[in-house]
Design an enzyme around this catalytic site. Structure first.
Site, short mmCIF file in Angstrom:
data_model
loop_
_atom_site.label_atom_id
_atom_site.label_comp_id
_atom_site.label_asym_id
_atom_site.label_seq_id
_atom_site.Cartn_x
_atom_site.Cartn_y
_atom_site.Cartn_z
CB SER A 192 10.35 -1.32 -6.90
OG SER A 192 9.17 -0.83 -6.34
CG ASP A 230 12.87 1.82 0.23
OD1 ASP A 230 11.76 2.37 0.16
OD2 ASP A 230 13.30 1.02 -0.63
CG HIS A 235 11.67 2.63 -3.58
ND1 HIS A 235 11.94 1.40 -2.99
CD2 HIS A 235 10.93 2.35 -4.69
CE1 HIS A 235 11.36 0.44 -3.69
NE2 HIS A 235 10.76 0.98 -4.74
#
Length: 393
Positions: A225, A284, A321
């Site tokens: 991320s 995602d 995610h």
């Protein structure tokens, strides 16, 4: 990390597995040694999440829960003896970011009003060198804190990356202003960020390169991320500005948002000794963002956790995610035209470590990883108090 037996071929194949040939012929279907290699770095990326103090009631919110000495064993990395942590990384930011990026303590006696623990630098031990085939230096960057709603609230402006990309390598390389601010912000009055996260890492890379100058070394950057975006910038910076001394630099990034414009991608592609593998989960949404003006760098490995028979369907943005779900996907992907079969003996209970992803029939509680009693300890006076921090030696 996978078992030591699973890592057995890495010493012989590490250059190939770290992308010397851009992972040609290894991705579809996914090579079993590459699976283990990816999960090796994925666990270090996950460690940067697990070690973070998320409790805003604590004066140590936003710091690391554990000391460097015991960190890898305390966060339950599979093979904690392969690396030793040499430095913790701290970051601050001078632009406005959503709460998902930086945790601030509610305590008036907070350990820091500006800084957050943002990851670590580690180097292979002598045992690790035998298993990995070289003295591997790893930088693991912490990412955002669980939420994905931050995409609606974050400015997507591009800013020049002239500090990061060497002159002449591209026309006008630019990167996301928020990512760059976390990487480069400093304050001479700050206890933890007199130096930016950037220079904390670069100086430690230089120190370790000098220490092991007579050994074969590699530099590997990882993150998920926000951590993936920082890893991309960091890897580019190391090579563009010569901190690698011609040793190979590879990045393994998971669920990465886009980092820069097409000129940044051009600069990345032109950098010698630099490779990046972007692991992306098909459902995602984060890797699709930002859209306008941005371009993907590196080589992509697509997985699809929606094919896993172990996970709840269809899932949700948090589980799509989640870093543990990403590693589950790497362990079981059968390529673009295949289904799902675990090729690595990775415990399915891990996908519920921080989320509620596993089917209920497996009887694993959701979000089961917590510090014992949430850091509360009972004193000799019979009263409970919060003791959720270890001083770093």
């Amino acid at each position: 990390m996978s078992s030591l037996r699973g890592l057995g071929n890495i010493a012989r194949r590490w250059r190939e597995l770290n992308g010397v040939s851009y992972w040609k012929g290894l991705l579809d279907p996914l090579d079993v040694d590459l699976r283990n290699n990816i999960i090796n770095y994925g666990e270090l990326s996950q460690a940067a999440y697990t070690g973070l103090n998320r409790e805003r009631r604590s004066r140590y919110a936003g710091s690391c829960l554990f000391s460097r000495k015991d960190f890898l064993s305390r966060v339950d990395v599979s093979n904690p003896n392969l690396y030793v942590i040499t430095k913790f990384i701290y970051a601050m930011c001078t632009v406005s970011l959503p709460d998902a990026f930086m945790i601030k303590s509610w305590s008036k006696a907070a350990w820091s009003k500006q800084s957050n623990w943002m990851g670590f630098v580690a180097v292979a031990t002598d045992e690790g060198k035998e298993v990995l085939g070289r003295r591997d230096v790893v930088v693991a960057w912490r990412g955002t804190i669980r939420m994905v709603e931050w995409m609606d609230d974050l400015d997507i402006s591009l800013v020049p990356a002239s500090e990061i990309v060497r002159p002449g390598s591209a026309d006008d390389p630019c990167v996301h202003g928020g990512w760059l601010s976390v990487y480069t912000s400093a304050d001479p009055e700050s206890q933890y960020n007199k130096q930016s996260a950037r220079y904390q890492v670069l100086n430690e890379i230089k120190r370790l390169q000098d220490m092991y100058e007579h050994e074969e070394t590699s530099i590997t950057i990882t993150g998920h991320s926000l951590g993936a975006a920082l890893a991309t910038i960091n890897a580019t910076d190391i090579v563009s500005n010569g901190y690698n001394k011609s040793c190979p630099v590879s990045a393994f990034v998971f669920g990465s948002p886009r980092v820069g414009n097409p000129d940044f991608q051009k600069a990345f592609d032109s950098a010698p000794d630099l490779r990046l593998l972007r692991i992306r989960n098909s459902p995602d949404v984060v890797p699709n963002w930002p859209k306008l003006g941005y371009s993907d760098a590196g080589t992509e490995l697509m997985i699809d956790t929606g094919k896993s028979p172990y996970l709840k369907a269809p899932g949700n943005p948090l589980t799509w995610h989640d870093m543990e779900c990403y590693m589950h996907g790497v362990a079981g992907t059968q390529g673009s035209n295949g289904g799902f079969k675990l090729e690595i003996d990775r415990d399915i209970a891990l996908v519920n470590k921080h989320e509620d992803a596993l089917k209920n029939e497996y009887a694993i509680p959701s979000s089961w990883w917590v510090v014992q009693n949430k850091g509360m300890v009972k004193g000799t006076d019979g009263r409970w108090h919060l003791a959720d921090h270890e001083d770093d030696d």
